[in-house]
Design a protein around this motif. Structure first.
Motif, PDB file in Angstrom:
ATOM      1  N   LEU A 363       0.827  -1.210   0.000  1.00 50.75           N
ATOM      2  CA  LEU A 363       0.000   0.000   0.000  1.00 50.75           C
ATOM      3  C   LEU A 363       0.861   1.260   0.000  1.00 50.75           C
ATOM      4  CD1 LEU A 363      -2.810  -0.971   2.552  1.00 50.75           C
ATOM      5  CD2 LEU A 363      -3.087  -0.621   0.105  1.00 50.75           C
ATOM      6  N   ASN A 364       1.931   1.259   0.806  1.00 52.30           N
ATOM      7  CA  ASN A 364       2.808   2.435   0.866  1.00 52.30           C
ATOM      8  C   ASN A 364       3.503   2.666  -0.472  1.00 52.30           C
ATOM      9  OD1 ASN A 364       2.173   2.942   3.553  1.00 52.30           O
ATOM     10  ND2 ASN A 364       3.799   1.598   4.320  1.00 52.30           N
ATOM     11  N   ARG A 365       3.997   1.597  -1.090  1.00 52.72           N
ATOM     12  CA  ARG A 365       4.669   1.736  -2.388  1.00 52.72           C
ATOM     13  C   ARG A 365       3.683   2.175  -3.466  1.00 52.72           C
ATOM     14  NH1 ARG A 365       8.720  -3.240  -3.468  1.00 52.72           N
ATOM     15  NH2 ARG A 365       9.163  -1.882  -5.259  1.00 52.72           N
ATOM     16  N   LEU A 366       2.456   1.667  -3.380  1.00 54.94           N
ATOM     17  CA  LEU A 366       1.432   2.069  -4.343  1.00 54.94           C
ATOM     18  C   LEU A 366       1.128   3.559  -4.216  1.00 54.94           C
ATOM     19  CD1 LEU A 366      -0.809   1.291  -6.416  1.00 54.94           C
ATOM     20  CD2 LEU A 366      -2.307   0.873  -4.461  1.00 54.94           C
ATOM     21  N   HIS A 367       1.017   4.040  -2.973  1.00 52.21           N
ATOM     22  CA  HIS A 367       0.682   5.449  -2.753  1.00 52.21           C
ATOM     23  C   HIS A 367       1.775   6.369  -3.292  1.00 52.21           C
ATOM     24  CE1 HIS A 367       0.108   9.233  -0.466  1.00 52.21           C
ATOM     25  NE2 HIS A 367      -1.179   8.925  -0.615  1.00 52.21           N
ATOM     26  N   ASP A 368       3.034   5.915  -3.251  1.00 54.33           N
ATOM     27  CA  ASP A 368       4.150   6.749  -3.703  1.00 54.33           C
ATOM     28  C   ASP A 368       4.435   6.607  -5.192  1.00 54.33           C
ATOM     29  OD1 ASP A 368       4.496   7.605  -1.108  1.00 54.33           O
ATOM     30  OD2 ASP A 368       5.983   6.058  -0.633  1.00 54.33           O
ATOM     31  N   TYR A 369       3.825   5.616  -5.843  1.00 57.06           N
ATOM     32  CA  TYR A 369       4.132   5.388  -7.257  1.00 57.06           C
ATOM     33  C   TYR A 369       3.365   6.390  -8.129  1.00 57.06           C
ATOM     34  CZ  TYR A 369       4.943   2.953 -11.659  1.00 57.06           C
ATOM     35  OH  TYR A 369       5.326   2.641 -12.940  1.00 57.06           O
ATOM     36  N   PRO A 370       4.051   7.070  -9.066  1.00 49.78           N
ATOM     37  CA  PRO A 370       3.384   8.098  -9.891  1.00 49.78           C
ATOM     38  C   PRO A 370       2.685   7.496 -11.116  1.00 49.78           C
ATOM     39  CG  PRO A 370       5.727   8.068 -10.372  1.00 49.78           C
ATOM     40  CD  PRO A 370       5.511   7.020  -9.306  1.00 49.78           C
ATOM     41  N   PHE A 371       1.433   7.158 -10.985  1.00 45.09           N
ATOM     42  CA  PHE A 371       0.662   6.724 -12.151  1.00 45.09           C
ATOM     43  C   PHE A 371       0.351   7.944 -13.012  1.00 45.09           C
ATOM     44  CE2 PHE A 371      -0.039   3.388  -9.074  1.00 45.09           C
ATOM     45  CZ  PHE A 371       0.013   2.239  -9.845  1.00 45.09           C
ATOM     46  N   ARG A 372       0.263   7.729 -14.328  1.00 45.31           N
ATOM     47  CA  ARG A 372       0.112   8.841 -15.258  1.00 45.31           C
ATOM     48  C   ARG A 372      -1.266   8.834 -15.908  1.00 45.31           C
ATOM     49  NH1 ARG A 372       3.916  12.361 -14.257  1.00 45.31           N
ATOM     50  NH2 ARG A 372       3.374  13.300 -16.284  1.00 45.31           N
ATOM     51  N   VAL A 373      -1.864  10.020 -15.969  1.00 45.87           N
ATOM     52  CA  VAL A 373      -3.079  10.239 -16.756  1.00 45.87           C
ATOM     53  C   VAL A 373      -2.780  11.418 -17.664  1.00 45.87           C
ATOM     54  CG1 VAL A 373      -5.520  10.825 -16.737  1.00 45.87           C
ATOM     55  CG2 VAL A 373      -4.580   9.384 -14.924  1.00 45.87           C
ATOM     56  N   GLY A 374      -2.465  11.113 -18.916  1.00 44.78           N
ATOM     57  CA  GLY A 374      -2.000  12.180 -19.812  1.00 44.78           C
ATOM     58  C   GLY A 374      -0.693  12.755 -19.287  1.00 44.78           C
ATOM     59  N   THR A 375      -0.671  14.047 -19.052  1.00 47.35           N
ATOM     60  CA  THR A 375       0.515  14.708 -18.501  1.00 47.35           C
ATOM     61  C   THR A 375       0.449  14.809 -16.984  1.00 47.35           C
ATOM     62  OG1 THR A 375      -0.523  16.887 -18.796  1.00 47.35           O
ATOM     63  CG2 THR A 375       0.838  16.042 -20.615  1.00 47.35           C
ATOM     64  N   GLU A 376      -0.662  14.362 -16.401  1.00 46.28           N
ATOM     65  CA  GLU A 376      -0.842  14.475 -14.959  1.00 46.28           C
ATOM     66  C   GLU A 376      -0.324  13.222 -14.249  1.00 46.28           C
ATOM     67  OE1 GLU A 376      -1.971  17.162 -13.388  1.00 46.28           O
ATOM     68  OE2 GLU A 376      -2.227  18.201 -15.310  1.00 46.28           O
ATOM     69  N   SER A 377       0.152  13.418 -13.021  1.00 46.55           N
ATOM     70  CA  SER A 377       0.593  12.323 -12.174  1.00 46.55           C
ATOM     71  C   SER A 377      -0.379  12.203 -11.000  1.00 46.55           C
ATOM     72  CB  SER A 377       2.008  12.574 -11.660  1.00 46.55           C
ATOM     73  OG  SER A 377       2.395  11.563 -10.752  1.00 46.55           O
ATOM     74  N   ILE A 378      -0.895  10.988 -10.776  1.00 45.63           N
ATOM     75  CA  ILE A 378      -1.839  10.785  -9.680  1.00 45.63           C
ATOM     76  C   ILE A 378      -1.387   9.581  -8.857  1.00 45.63           C
ATOM     77  CG2 ILE A 378      -3.764  11.725 -11.006  1.00 45.63           C
ATOM     78  CD1 ILE A 378      -4.786   8.848 -11.294  1.00 45.63           C
ATOM     79  N   SER A 379      -1.839   9.528  -7.611  1.00 46.26           N
ATOM     80  CA  SER A 379      -1.570   8.371  -6.755  1.00 46.26           C
ATOM     81  C   SER A 379      -2.860   7.580  -6.586  1.00 46.26           C
ATOM     82  CB  SER A 379      -1.043   8.821  -5.390  1.00 46.26           C
ATOM     83  OG  SER A 379      -2.012   9.626  -4.728  1.00 46.26           O
ATOM     84  N   LEU A 380      -2.694   6.275  -6.428  1.00 43.61           N
ATOM     85  CA  LEU A 380      -3.846   5.389  -6.295  1.00 43.61           C
ATOM     86  C   LEU A 380      -3.850   4.733  -4.921  1.00 43.61           C
ATOM     87  CD1 LEU A 380      -3.808   3.552  -9.750  1.00 43.61           C
ATOM     88  CD2 LEU A 380      -5.255   5.462  -9.059  1.00 43.61           C
ATOM     89  N   ASN A 381      -5.035   4.418  -4.442  1.00 45.58           N
ATOM     90  CA  ASN A 381      -5.203   3.670  -3.203  1.00 45.58           C
ATOM     91  C   ASN A 381      -6.042   2.434  -3.495  1.00 45.58           C
ATOM     92  OD1 ASN A 381      -3.878   5.441  -1.287  1.00 45.58           O
ATOM     93  ND2 ASN A 381      -5.553   6.876  -1.674  1.00 45.58           N
ATOM     94  N   VAL A 382      -5.837   1.400  -2.697  1.00 46.47           N
ATOM     95  CA  VAL A 382      -6.620   0.179  -2.871  1.00 46.47           C
ATOM     96  C   VAL A 382      -7.135  -0.298  -1.523  1.00 46.47           C
ATOM     97  CG1 VAL A 382      -5.344  -0.593  -4.914  1.00 46.47           C
ATOM     98  CG2 VAL A 382      -4.612  -1.339  -2.653  1.00 46.47           C
ATOM     99  N   THR A 383      -8.213  -1.069  -1.563  1.00 46.34           N
ATOM    100  CA  THR A 383      -8.719  -1.798  -0.405  1.00 46.34           C
ATOM    101  C   THR A 383      -8.405  -3.273  -0.641  1.00 46.34           C
ATOM    102  OG1 THR A 383     -10.494  -0.188  -0.157  1.00 46.34           O
ATOM    103  CG2 THR A 383     -10.735  -2.268   1.015  1.00 46.34           C
ATOM    104  N   ILE A 384      -7.982  -3.980   0.418  1.00 43.04           N
ATOM    105  CA  ILE A 384      -7.485  -5.344   0.260  1.00 43.04           C
ATOM    106  C   ILE A 384      -8.309  -6.309   1.101  1.00 43.04           C
ATOM    107  CG2 ILE A 384      -5.525  -6.878   0.718  1.00 43.04           C
ATOM    108  CD1 ILE A 384      -3.662  -4.594   0.067  1.00 43.04           C
ATOM    109  N   GLY A 385      -8.713  -7.418   0.462  1.00 43.94           N
ATOM    110  CA  GLY A 385      -9.360  -8.520   1.156  1.00 43.94           C
ATOM    111  C   GLY A 385      -8.502  -9.767   1.032  1.00 43.94           C
ATOM    112  N   ILE A 386      -8.322 -10.515   2.132  1.00 41.83           N
ATOM    113  CA  ILE A 386      -7.376 -11.637   2.160  1.00 41.83           C
ATOM    114  C   ILE A 386      -8.073 -12.880   2.696  1.00 41.83           C
ATOM    115  CG2 ILE A 386      -5.168 -12.463   3.048  1.00 41.83           C
ATOM    116  CD1 ILE A 386      -4.419  -9.526   3.562  1.00 41.83           C
TER     117      ILE A 386
END
Length: 665
Positions: A363-386
């Motif tokens: 989750l921490n690595r996902l939050h810091d990873y720069p996903f791209r939408v066009g020229t914009e950079s956004i962060s993503l969050n997820v909910t996890i079930g195990i």
């Protein structure tokens, strides 16, 4: 034995043919009989060959369908009702499989707790997919079939060769029973249309007759030649028939090979997600069935719908591809399930705390990873079930995911002691009860009077839905409407209420109100039904639509559009449960409401707490200045009734002024 033509040679060497008439006719009719027998043998062989191939196709179809709608598919859908999108995906997959296997339908069914067969999946014909009409959906009823019940009882494959007609046509069928690890019984069936079988049989008969006729016409002149020539011709014709049979056998082997290759190709496509190229839900289940894993993790992207709405669907699709690629870079082997859900399997034995730490790091690595939408950079969050342990399942991980969402947690583990499966079974049973109630006219309306505080007379009624169960008990809406809203039954309930209320009041003089949810307002089919019904019954000028004050905030433009349509027809609008939500005066003015119904939580305390009295007085005052009439809910005593009259509220509704009851038309 056949008597051949005898030839003599004269002294000059010229060949003169001398034929005994009786022997000739005997040989002629014997030849005809031989041709008939040969034609019948050829037809019978072809017919058996066709039936063998048809039965082989049916059996291959149900066995291939095990990879798509087998044990684990039913474990999933019988504990968590599939969404419309998931149901449509299964229809398309089974339709492609049915085409590849050369059958008309592939489907699966279960028997509910009342002994009624119900579809859990089905393929469709091309015109059904194009028009959307007559599609078989999840949990639709199928008339009880003795052969299907026999398959369930004996746990043996059952062939239905009676070729009887039903509402879909006339078919030859096979039924393959199965049992999920959790004990649910189901059937996978496949049909081939009788018309197709008959056409193949007719073609075989025509071919046999044509072959015999051609042989006869070709052989007839040779009855008049020498015996040795006739003998050679017979051998030649026999070899031609054998060669033709061998060629047909070779063609059939080639076709069988191509069908097998096409089936393998289809199964490969069935196992791959077309958007991301990742293995899909079917592949995940396939892998779990064949390899022991210690844990299954489902990741659901948080607020992905908002990303689609804000940036567009193409950007959303690109983010899904980026998400899959990012999981691969972490040396994981991800699967894409559906929509915005991904899954990962772990074969290493990890404790719950170790697995939780691993997911937190992800989750921490996902939050810091720069996903791209066009020229914009956004962060993503997820909910996890195990789901963790020796018997992991997709259904259990999905339950954990829903628990994480409901409790607003990032991570949740499946807990068998939470009894969620029992709740799912209860939901399925309640859904069946609602369906039966709709089918048998046991969804009915009660009406509670609304009294004028000035005249003391009943001037209006509120429509309140009730369900009558099979034991004649009256079920209040709180006990079944929330479940109905999660199924396709809810619009039917709304339309039933509208129809009953309009028909009840079309010959009465009072106003009547009906509660609508935002789901009703957004359903164009329901809105059209309401328009047609209030016009047909001439009740548009007396109906009042009650809308919860907070429910439509996210879709305010759609609510305004609905209000404008209904007001143009003469209907009125009320804000229901006012005082419990967050409606602003601006929204009240934009909706141009006719009534404000003051919530019972304020009214019931009006005599005991001065703060509640001040709030209610304020609502009554500004409503009067705006020309909006007010209705006090939960007026349960004489004291409350006198208080709301003194404040200046226009109408009273509650057990003191009248309980809900059935009205005569």
């Amino acid at each position: 034995m056949i008597h051949y033509i005898h030839l003599n040679r004269d002294i000059g060497g010229g060949a003169l043919m001398h034929l005994d008439a009786k022997k000739f006719f005997f040989a002629f009719f014997f030849f005809i009989a031989t041709l008939i027998l040969l034609g019948y043998y050829h037809f019978d062989h072809e017919k058996k060959f066709i039936n063998h191939n048809i039965n082989a196709n049916l059996q291959r179809a149900v066995e291939s369908a095990q990879a798509v709608v087998g044990d684990n598919y039913h474990s999933k859908v019988l504990t968590s009702t599939p969404t419309t999108v998931e149901d449509a995906d299964t229809i398309k997959t089974l339709t492609a499989l049915a085409h590849a296997q050369g059958v008309e339908y592939i489907y699966s069914l279960v028997m509910d707790n009342k002994g009624q067969l119900r579809f859990t999946s089905s393929s469709a014909r091309n015109h059904e997919l194009r028009t959307g009409q007559n599609l078989t959906r999840f949990f639709d009823i199928y008339p009880n079939n003795p052969d299907m019940i026999k398959a369930l009882k004996t746990n043996q494959m059952v062939w239905d060769l009676k070729e009887e007609s039903d509402q879909w046509g006339q078919f030859r069928s096979v039924y393959l029973p199965g049992t999920t690890p959790s004990g649910y019984r189901y059937i996978i069936g496949a049909d081939i249309e009788v018309g197709s079988i008959q056409r193949l049989s007719n073609a075989a008969a025509f071919k046999a007759i044509s072959t015999s006729l051609i042989i006869f016409l070709g052989a007839l002149p040779f009855l008049l030649v020498y015996r040795n020539t006739m003998h050679g011709t017979a051998n030649f014709l026999r070899s031609q028939v054998l060669n033709a049979t061998d060629e047909l056998r070779e063609v059939n082997e080639i076709l069988e090979t191509k069908v097998e290759e096409k089936t393998k190709q289809l199964i490969s496509q069935t196992f791959e997600d077309t958007l991301t190229g990742l293995p899909n839900r079917h592949r995940l289940q396939y892998d779990m069935d064949r390899t022991r894993y210690s844990a299954l993790v489902i990741l659901n992207m948080y607020n992905f719908r908002e990303i689609n709405d804000f940036f567009g669907f193409s950007a959303g699709d690109d983010l899904l591809r980026q998400m899959g690629h990012w999981l691969i870079t972490l040396d994981l082997y991800p699967y894409r399930l559906s929509g915005d859900e991904f899954a990962v399997l772990f074969d290493e034995e990890l404790s719950e705390s170790q697995l939780e730490d691993l997911c937190l790091k992800l989750l921490n690595r996902l939050h810091d990873y720069p996903f791209r939408v066009g020229t914009e950079s956004i962060s993503l969050n997820v909910t996890i079930g195990i789901d963790q342990g020796p018997d992991i399942s997709l259904a259990h991980a999905d339950i954990a995911l829903h628990q994480a969402k409901e409790s607003s947690q990032h991570i949740a583990f499946y807990n068998s002691e939470s009894h969620v499966e029992e709740q799912y079974q209860a939901n399925i049973a309640l859904t069946s009860t609602i369906h039966n109630a709709l089918s048998s006219g046991r969804i009915i309306c009660f009406y509670q009077p609304i009294v004028s505080n000035q005249s003391g007379r009943i001037e209006k009624y509120e429509t309140l839905v009730r369900m009558i169960d099979e034991s004649a008990h009256i079920i209040p809406p709180l006990d079944f409407l929330q479940t109905a809203k999660k199924t396709r039954l809810y619009p039917q309930i709304t339309r039933t209420v509208i129809e009953q209320a309009c028909n009840t009041f079309k010959n009465r003089n009072e106003e009547f109100s009906v509660n609508l949810s935002i789901r009703d307002i957004l359903d164009q089919g329901t809105v059209r039904f309401i328009e047609e019904m209030i016009v047909a019954t001439d009740t548009a000028h007396r109906i009042v639509f009650e809308i919860l004050e907070s429910e439509g905030i996210d879709n305010f433009d759609a609510v305004i559009e609905f209000v404008q349509i209904m007001k143009s027809l003469g209907a009125k609008i009320a804000i229901d449960d006012y005082g419990t939500g967050y409606s602003s005066l601006e929204n009240i003015l934009r909706l141009d409401v006719d009534y404000i119904k003051i919530d019972g939580s304020l009214i019931r305390n009006i005599n005991s707490d001065p703060k509640y009295a001040v709030v209610v007085q304020h609502i009554a005052d500004f409503s009067a200045h705006l020309g909006i009439k007010t209705i006090a809910e939960f007026v349960s005593s004489e004291d409350i009734y006198q208080h709301v009259k003194a404040i200046g509220i226009t109408y009273s509704q509650g057990y003191y002024t009248g309980k809900p009851s059935i009205l005569t038309i």
